[in-house]
Design a protein around this motif. Structure first.
Motif, short mmCIF file in Angstrom:
data_model
loop_
_atom_site.label_atom_id
_atom_site.label_comp_id
_atom_site.label_asym_id
_atom_site.label_seq_id
_atom_site.Cartn_x
_atom_site.Cartn_y
_atom_site.Cartn_z
N PRO A 1 6.41 -2.15 2.28
CA PRO A 1 7.70 -1.62 1.82
C PRO A 1 7.91 -0.13 2.10
O PRO A 1 9.04 0.33 2.16
CB PRO A 1 7.69 -1.89 0.31
CG PRO A 1 6.78 -3.07 0.16
CD PRO A 1 5.73 -2.90 1.22
N ASP A 2 6.84 0.63 2.31
CA ASP A 2 6.98 2.07 2.58
C ASP A 2 7.55 2.34 3.97
O ASP A 2 8.22 3.34 4.18
CB ASP A 2 5.62 2.77 2.48
CG ASP A 2 5.04 2.68 1.09
OD1 ASP A 2 5.81 2.64 0.13
OD2 ASP A 2 3.80 2.64 0.98
N HIS A 3 7.27 1.46 4.94
CA HIS A 3 7.71 1.62 6.33
C HIS A 3 7.36 2.99 6.91
O HIS A 3 8.16 3.62 7.57
CB HIS A 3 9.22 1.37 6.47
CG HIS A 3 9.63 0.01 6.01
ND1 HIS A 3 9.22 -1.14 6.62
CD2 HIS A 3 10.41 -0.37 4.97
CE1 HIS A 3 9.73 -2.18 5.99
NE2 HIS A 3 10.45 -1.75 4.99
N ALA A 4 6.17 3.43 6.64
CA ALA A 4 5.73 4.74 7.14
C ALA A 4 5.31 4.65 8.60
O ALA A 4 4.97 3.57 9.10
CB ALA A 4 4.57 5.24 6.28
N ALA B 1 -4.22 -6.75 8.26
CA ALA B 1 -4.58 -5.35 8.02
C ALA B 1 -5.83 -5.25 7.16
O ALA B 1 -6.13 -6.12 6.34
CB ALA B 1 -3.43 -4.63 7.34
N THR B 2 -6.55 -4.16 7.36
CA THR B 2 -7.69 -3.84 6.50
C THR B 2 -7.40 -2.53 5.80
O THR B 2 -6.58 -1.73 6.27
CB THR B 2 -8.99 -3.73 7.31
OG1 THR B 2 -8.82 -2.73 8.32
CG2 THR B 2 -9.35 -5.05 7.97
N GLY B 3 -8.08 -2.29 4.70
CA GLY B 3 -7.86 -1.06 3.95
C GLY B 3 -6.56 -1.11 3.19
O GLY B 3 -5.94 -2.14 3.04
N THR C 1 0.30 6.00 7.93
CA THR C 1 0.16 7.36 7.42
C THR C 1 0.42 7.44 5.93
O THR C 1 0.10 8.44 5.30
CB THR C 1 1.11 8.32 8.16
OG1 THR C 1 2.45 7.83 8.03
CG2 THR C 1 0.75 8.42 9.63
N GLU C 2 0.97 6.38 5.33
CA GLU C 2 1.28 6.38 3.91
C GLU C 2 0.26 5.59 3.09
O GLU C 2 -0.37 6.11 2.19
CB GLU C 2 2.68 5.82 3.68
CG GLU C 2 3.14 5.82 2.24
CD GLU C 2 3.37 7.21 1.68
OE1 GLU C 2 3.21 7.38 0.46
OE2 GLU C 2 3.70 8.13 2.45
N CYS C 3 0.08 4.31 3.41
CA CYS C 3 -0.77 3.45 2.57
C CYS C 3 -2.21 3.35 3.08
O CYS C 3 -3.08 2.87 2.37
CB CYS C 3 -0.16 2.05 2.45
SG CYS C 3 -0.14 1.08 3.98
N GLY C 4 -2.46 3.75 4.33
CA GLY C 4 -3.82 3.72 4.87
C GLY C 4 -4.25 2.39 5.44
O GLY C 4 -5.40 2.24 5.87
N ARG C 5 -3.36 1.39 5.48
CA ARG C 5 -3.73 0.11 6.10
C ARG C 5 -4.01 0.33 7.58
O ARG C 5 -3.36 1.12 8.24
CB ARG C 5 -2.61 -0.90 5.94
CG ARG C 5 -2.47 -1.46 4.55
CD ARG C 5 -1.37 -2.52 4.52
NE ARG C 5 -1.24 -3.11 3.22
CZ ARG C 5 -0.38 -2.71 2.28
NH1 ARG C 5 0.45 -1.71 2.52
NH2 ARG C 5 -0.33 -3.30 1.12
N VAL C 6 -4.98 -0.43 8.08
CA VAL C 6 -5.36 -0.34 9.50
C VAL C 6 -5.02 -1.67 10.15
O VAL C 6 -5.49 -2.73 9.71
CB VAL C 6 -6.87 -0.03 9.65
CG1 VAL C 6 -7.26 -0.03 11.11
CG2 VAL C 6 -7.20 1.29 8.99
#
Length: 74
Positions: free
Chosen positions: A18-21, A59-61, A39-44
């Motif tokens: 939802p952040d769409h960063a 995604a991880t993280g 860059t916002e939630c840190g998902r990889v």
């Protein structure tokens, strides 16, 4: 192997959360990894055969794994 994505494509890609960063190449531990990091939630998100796999399930993280590890430790 260094990630090679078109600069214009990288500009328009965003995290599907939802952040769409914006996303940046590599991972926090390996800037040369074939992955994109939010860059916002840190998902990889993995990049397979030059194609970003922008699926939350892949995604991880990020927040979901942080909450799961907190619950395991409690």
């Amino acid at each position: 192997m260094a990630l090679t994505l078109d600069a214009q494509l990288l500009e328009i890609l965003a995290c599907p959360s939802p952040d769409h960063a914006p996303l940046r190449p590599g991972t926090p531990g390996d800037p040369e990894a074939d992955a994109l990091t939010c860059t916002e939630c840190g998902r990889v998100y993995p990049v397979r055969d030059g194609i970003p796999v922008l699926l939350l399930d892949e995604a991880t993280g990020g927040p979901a794994e942080s909450e799961a590890s907190d619950a395991d430790g409690a």
